[in-house]
Design an enzyme around this catalytic site. Structure first.
Site, mmCIF file in Angstrom:
data_model
loop_
_atom_site.group_PDB
_atom_site.id
_atom_site.type_symbol
_atom_site.label_atom_id
_atom_site.label_comp_id
_atom_site.label_asym_id
_atom_site.label_seq_id
_atom_site.Cartn_x
_atom_site.Cartn_y
_atom_site.Cartn_z
ATOM 1 N N GLU A 63 -45.268 -47.433 -2.817
ATOM 2 C CA GLU A 63 -44.863 -48.482 -2.728
ATOM 3 C C GLU A 63 -43.825 -48.640 -1.561
ATOM 4 O OE1 GLU A 63 -40.656 -50.421 -4.620
ATOM 5 O OE2 GLU A 63 -41.637 -49.067 -6.105
ATOM 6 N N ARG A 104 -37.671 -54.064 2.678
ATOM 7 C CA ARG A 104 -36.299 -53.960 3.119
ATOM 8 C C ARG A 104 -36.212 -53.804 4.641
ATOM 9 N NH1 ARG A 104 -33.836 -49.466 -1.178
ATOM 10 N NH2 ARG A 104 -34.984 -50.226 -3.005
ATOM 11 N N LYS A 146 -40.673 -51.778 -14.774
ATOM 12 C CA LYS A 146 -39.865 -50.850 -14.077
ATOM 13 C C LYS A 146 -38.544 -50.711 -14.547
ATOM 14 C CE LYS A 146 -37.687 -50.649 -9.424
ATOM 15 N NZ LYS A 146 -37.655 -51.325 -8.063
#
Length: 212
Positions: free
Chosen positions: A45, A49, A133
């Site tokens: 993943e 950001r 998640k």
């Protein structure tokens, strides 16, 4: 939804921990991903950001054999589209906003939506999701909280992320409603900056051996 859920489960079941990584320099993405794959961690993943994230996803998707590149920290439909165009094979969001859920409905790429409370889990469940998640895991109640959810929400499976390390990962993985965990400890920022790919491979292999 069933086929997308199956595809997501197949990805999450590749390994006990999904590396959650922040890429500052896209040039480091390929050697980093190769190091993780060499250690047994194929699903990766890459969080949106940093400005380098999309280029990093594309590079990993195009150049790293065996890697399953995914995009994390996807917050809206625009980011969804960009992540998919870059080659993401799964999408992870910190929460479950309407924009992300709507984008997922129109896409063949599976979503791992973020939840932190029983109400959020039920809301996302109403949209057809059974794999979620749990974030931020430690701050939201940790393994004891997820354990408490396992009976009343028995049909839901989780990938907890947030504050998880080699020390507490087994607490989560021992739960019946946990498939895998997400963690950044397998790719420490200092090692990435130094280009210590052998060290990262060692951490990845250690995680697979101790947690698998």
């Amino acid at each position: 939804m069933t086929s997308k859920t199956d595809n997501l489960l197949a990805t999450l079941k590749l390994q006990p921990v999904v590396p959650v990584i922040i890429i500052d320099d896209a040039k480091s993405a390929v050697p980093l991903a190769r190091a993780l794959v060499a250690g047994g961690l194929k699903a990766i993943e890459i969080t949106l950001r940093t400005p380098a994230a999309l280029d990093a996803i594309k590079a990993v998707a195009d150049e790293v054999e065996g890697a399953v590149a995914g995009a994390g920290t996807v917050l809206d439909g625009r980011q969804w589209d960009l992540a998919v165009k870059a080659g993401s094979r799964f999408i992870v969001s910190p929460g479950a906003g309407t924009s992300v859920l709507d984008a997922a409905d129109q896409s063949d790429v599976p979503l791992l939506p973020g939840t932190a409370t029983a109400t959020e889990v039920m809301t996302v469940r109403d949209r057809g999701y059974s794999v979620m998640k749990f974030f931020p895991a430690e701050q939201a109640g940790g393994a004891p909280y997820l354990s408490a959810l396992s009976s009343p929400l028995s049909g839901i499976q989780f990938c907890p992320t947030g504050g998880i390390s080699l020390k507490n990962a087994k607490d989560y993985l021992s739960l019946p409603n946990v498939i895998c965990v997400g963690g950044s400890w397998v790719a420490p920022k200092a090692m990435v900056t130094e280009g210590n790919w052998d060290g990262i491979t060692k951490l990845a292999r250690e995680a697979c051996e101790l947690l698998g």
